[in-house]
Structures are given as C-alpha cells and as structure tokens.
Design a protein around this motif. Structure first.
Motif, PDB file in Angstrom:
ATOM      1  N   ASN A   1       0.814  -1.220   0.000  1.00 24.49           N
ATOM      2  CA  ASN A   1       0.000   0.000   0.000  1.00 24.49           C
ATOM      3  C   ASN A   1       0.846   1.268   0.000  1.00 24.49           C
ATOM      4  OD1 ASN A   1      -2.593  -1.225  -0.114  1.00 24.49           O
ATOM      5  ND2 ASN A   1      -2.336  -1.798   2.022  1.00 24.49           N
ATOM      6  N   GLY A   2       2.113   1.145  -0.385  1.00 25.31           N
ATOM      7  CA  GLY A   2       2.990   2.305  -0.515  1.00 25.31           C
ATOM      8  C   GLY A   2       2.862   2.929  -1.897  1.00 25.31           C
ATOM      9  N   SER A   3       3.868   3.721  -2.269  1.00 28.60           N
ATOM     10  CA  SER A   3       3.830   4.362  -3.577  1.00 28.60           C
ATOM     11  C   SER A   3       5.239   4.619  -4.081  1.00 28.60           C
ATOM     12  CB  SER A   3       3.061   5.682  -3.504  1.00 28.60           C
ATOM     13  OG  SER A   3       3.740   6.592  -2.656  1.00 28.60           O
TER      14      SER A   3
ATOM     15  N   SER B   1      -0.466   7.167 -11.649  1.00 31.68           N
ATOM     16  CA  SER B   1      -1.335   7.105 -10.465  1.00 31.68           C
ATOM     17  C   SER B   1      -2.240   5.875 -10.437  1.00 31.68           C
ATOM     18  CB  SER B   1      -2.166   8.380 -10.334  1.00 31.68           C
ATOM     19  OG  SER B   1      -1.298   9.488 -10.181  1.00 31.68           O
ATOM     20  N   THR B   2      -1.783   4.774 -11.006  1.00 32.53           N
ATOM     21  CA  THR B   2      -2.541   3.530 -10.951  1.00 32.53           C
ATOM     22  C   THR B   2      -1.894   2.576  -9.948  1.00 32.53           C
ATOM     23  OG1 THR B   2      -1.275   2.537 -12.743  1.00 32.53           O
ATOM     24  CG2 THR B   2      -3.291   3.670 -13.355  1.00 32.53           C
ATOM     25  N   TYR B   3      -2.659   1.582  -9.522  1.00 30.19           N
ATOM     26  CA  TYR B   3      -2.137   0.578  -8.603  1.00 30.19           C
ATOM     27  C   TYR B   3      -1.493  -0.560  -9.375  1.00 30.19           C
ATOM     28  CZ  TYR B   3      -4.230   2.933  -4.688  1.00 30.19           C
ATOM     29  OH  TYR B   3      -4.538   3.861  -3.730  1.00 30.19           O
ATOM     30  N   CYS B   4      -0.370  -1.035  -8.853  1.00 29.65           N
ATOM     31  CA  CYS B   4       0.384  -2.131  -9.439  1.00 29.65           C
ATOM     32  C   CYS B   4       0.749  -3.096  -8.319  1.00 29.65           C
ATOM     33  CB  CYS B   4       1.684  -1.620 -10.067  1.00 29.65           C
ATOM     34  SG  CYS B   4       1.492  -0.314 -11.268  1.00 29.65           S
ATOM     35  N   TRP B   5       1.219  -4.267  -8.697  1.00 29.76           N
ATOM     36  CA  TRP B   5       1.685  -5.258  -7.732  1.00 29.76           C
ATOM     37  C   TRP B   5       3.106  -5.666  -8.102  1.00 29.76           C
ATOM     38  CZ3 TRP B   5      -3.255  -4.443  -8.841  1.00 29.76           C
ATOM     39  CH2 TRP B   5      -4.192  -4.493  -7.795  1.00 29.76           C
ATOM     40  N   VAL B   6       3.980  -5.727  -7.109  1.00 26.05           N
ATOM     41  CA  VAL B   6       5.354  -6.181  -7.327  1.00 26.05           C
ATOM     42  C   VAL B   6       5.548  -7.486  -6.565  1.00 26.05           C
ATOM     43  CG1 VAL B   6       6.269  -4.783  -5.407  1.00 26.05           C
ATOM     44  CG2 VAL B   6       7.808  -5.578  -7.216  1.00 26.05           C
TER      45      VAL B   6
ATOM     46  N   SER C   1       6.599 -14.860  -4.896  1.00 25.04           N
ATOM     47  CA  SER C   1       6.520 -14.339  -3.528  1.00 25.04           C
ATOM     48  C   SER C   1       5.174 -13.661  -3.306  1.00 25.04           C
ATOM     49  CB  SER C   1       7.646 -13.330  -3.289  1.00 25.04           C
ATOM     50  OG  SER C   1       7.363 -12.113  -3.985  1.00 25.04           O
ATOM     51  N   VAL C   2       4.924 -13.250  -2.092  1.00 28.11           N
ATOM     52  CA  VAL C   2       3.758 -12.435  -1.770  1.00 28.11           C
ATOM     53  C   VAL C   2       3.868 -11.124  -2.540  1.00 28.11           C
ATOM     54  CG1 VAL C   2       2.601 -11.199   0.105  1.00 28.11           C
ATOM     55  CG2 VAL C   2       3.548 -13.474   0.503  1.00 28.11           C
ATOM     56  N   SER C   3       2.754 -10.626  -3.052  1.00 23.00           N
ATOM     57  CA  SER C   3       2.735  -9.380  -3.824  1.00 23.00           C
ATOM     58  C   SER C   3       2.533  -8.176  -2.921  1.00 23.00           C
ATOM     59  CB  SER C   3       1.605  -9.411  -4.858  1.00 23.00           C
ATOM     60  OG  SER C   3       1.788 -10.428  -5.782  1.00 23.00           O
ATOM     61  N   ASN C   4       3.218  -7.089  -3.254  1.00 22.53           N
ATOM     62  CA  ASN C   4       2.972  -5.804  -2.606  1.00 22.53           C
ATOM     63  C   ASN C   4       2.220  -4.924  -3.582  1.00 22.53           C
ATOM     64  OD1 ASN C   4       4.462  -6.598  -0.432  1.00 22.53           O
ATOM     65  ND2 ASN C   4       5.945  -4.944  -0.554  1.00 22.53           N
ATOM     66  N   LYS C   5       1.093  -4.371  -3.127  1.00 22.23           N
ATOM     67  CA  LYS C   5       0.316  -3.437  -3.926  1.00 22.23           C
ATOM     68  C   LYS C   5       0.898  -2.041  -3.674  1.00 22.23           C
ATOM     69  CE  LYS C   5      -4.420  -1.721  -4.364  1.00 22.23           C
ATOM     70  NZ  LYS C   5      -5.768  -1.824  -3.777  1.00 22.23           N
ATOM     71  N   PHE C   6       1.131  -1.290  -4.752  1.00 22.22           N
ATOM     72  CA  PHE C   6       1.629   0.081  -4.596  1.00 22.22           C
ATOM     73  C   PHE C   6       1.046   0.962  -5.677  1.00 22.22           C
ATOM     74  CE2 PHE C   6       4.543  -1.766  -7.609  1.00 22.22           C
ATOM     75  CZ  PHE C   6       4.896  -0.733  -8.464  1.00 22.22           C
ATOM     76  N   LYS C   7       1.090   2.253  -5.437  1.00 21.08           N
ATOM     77  CA  LYS C   7       0.577   3.220  -6.407  1.00 21.08           C
ATOM     78  C   LYS C   7       1.749   3.837  -7.146  1.00 21.08           C
ATOM     79  CE  LYS C   7      -2.916   6.796  -6.774  1.00 21.08           C
ATOM     80  NZ  LYS C   7      -3.841   7.645  -6.011  1.00 21.08           N
ATOM     81  N   SER C   8       1.732   3.743  -8.460  1.00 18.60           N
ATOM     82  CA  SER C   8       2.804   4.293  -9.295  1.00 18.60           C
ATOM     83  C   SER C   8       2.426   5.727  -9.683  1.00 18.60           C
ATOM     84  CB  SER C   8       2.971   3.429 -10.547  1.00 18.60           C
ATOM     85  OG  SER C   8       3.991   3.937 -11.361  1.00 18.60           O
ATOM     86  N   ASN C   9       3.010   6.687  -8.951  1.00 16.37           N
ATOM     87  CA  ASN C   9       2.652   8.099  -9.144  1.00 16.37           C
ATOM     88  C   ASN C   9       3.577   8.802 -10.120  1.00 16.37           C
ATOM     89  OD1 ASN C   9       0.483   8.188  -7.259  1.00 16.37           O
ATOM     90  ND2 ASN C   9       1.974   8.168  -5.602  1.00 16.37           N
ATOM     91  N   ARG C  10       3.108   9.918 -10.610  1.00 16.35           N
ATOM     92  CA  ARG C  10       3.892  10.766 -11.531  1.00 16.35           C
ATOM     93  C   ARG C  10       5.036  11.393 -10.802  1.00 16.35           C
ATOM     94  NH1 ARG C  10      -1.502  12.049 -13.189  1.00 16.35           N
ATOM     95  NH2 ARG C  10      -1.823  11.146 -15.209  1.00 16.35           N
TER      96      ARG C  10
END
Length: 103
Positions: free
Chosen positions: A11-13, A75-80, A94-103
């Motif tokens: 839930n980071g960015s 500004s969309t959500y992605c998973w790494v 591995s477990v996925s981390n959801k994050f927001k890819s901002n400008r």
C-alpha cells in the motif's frame, strides 16, 4: 518464508518511472543458496497476475536492491513480486505488494 519486497511497502507508492525496489530473503530465514535465480515483476494484478508492466532480468546473485524501470507513473495501482527458482524447482512467486505508481 519466501523472499519478499520491503520497498515499496504494501500500500505504498513510487514517484516517477524508475524506483529502487528493496527485496530480501525473508528475515534471513533462507541462505543465499536456497534461491538459485530471481527477478522482480510489476503487474496489474496480484500474485504475478494480470498484465506484465515491467520486470528485471533474471539474477543468479543473492537477493538485493535493484532499480526497476518503465513504471507507468500514472497514479494507478500495481503489484510487485519476486519470481524465483529454488534448487528443487520453480518458478515460485513471492507475496505481492500493492503500490501506487505516481507521476
């Protein structure tokens, strides 16, 4: 425990199209020899699902921070997640981390 990504946190960015991602061999529970190769992928859905956005090349070096480029920065959500092989086989995810890819 499987490898995991510490940065960006769940839930980071990120800011911009490139970011230093920090993976680790979870809590030091696995020696370097327990993962024979690994890469990081950024996708549009959890657990390496959806569409592949970008990825790093495979590495046979111990798991360490790496620069991930070609992030969408829209500004969309992605998973790494880390895709890895063990001596007994793979690939594993591995477990996925959801994050927001901002400008």
């Amino acid at each position: 425990m499987p490898p995991m990504v510490l940065n960006p946190p769940n839930n980071g960015s990120t800011q911009g199209t490139s970011c230093l991602f920090t993976p680790t061999n979870a809590h030091g529970a696995h020696p370097a020899t327990s993962v024979v190769r690994w890469k990081m992928t950024v996708t549009t859905a959890q657990n390496n699902g959806g569409t592949l956005i970008t990825q790093t090349p495979w590495s046979t070096q111990p798991i360490s921070p790496c620069q991930v480029t070609n992030l969408p920065a829209n500004s969309t959500y992605c998973w790494v997640q880390i895709i890895y092989d063990k001596p007994s086989g793979g690939p594993l995810v591995s477990v996925s981390n959801k994050f927001k890819s901002n400008r």
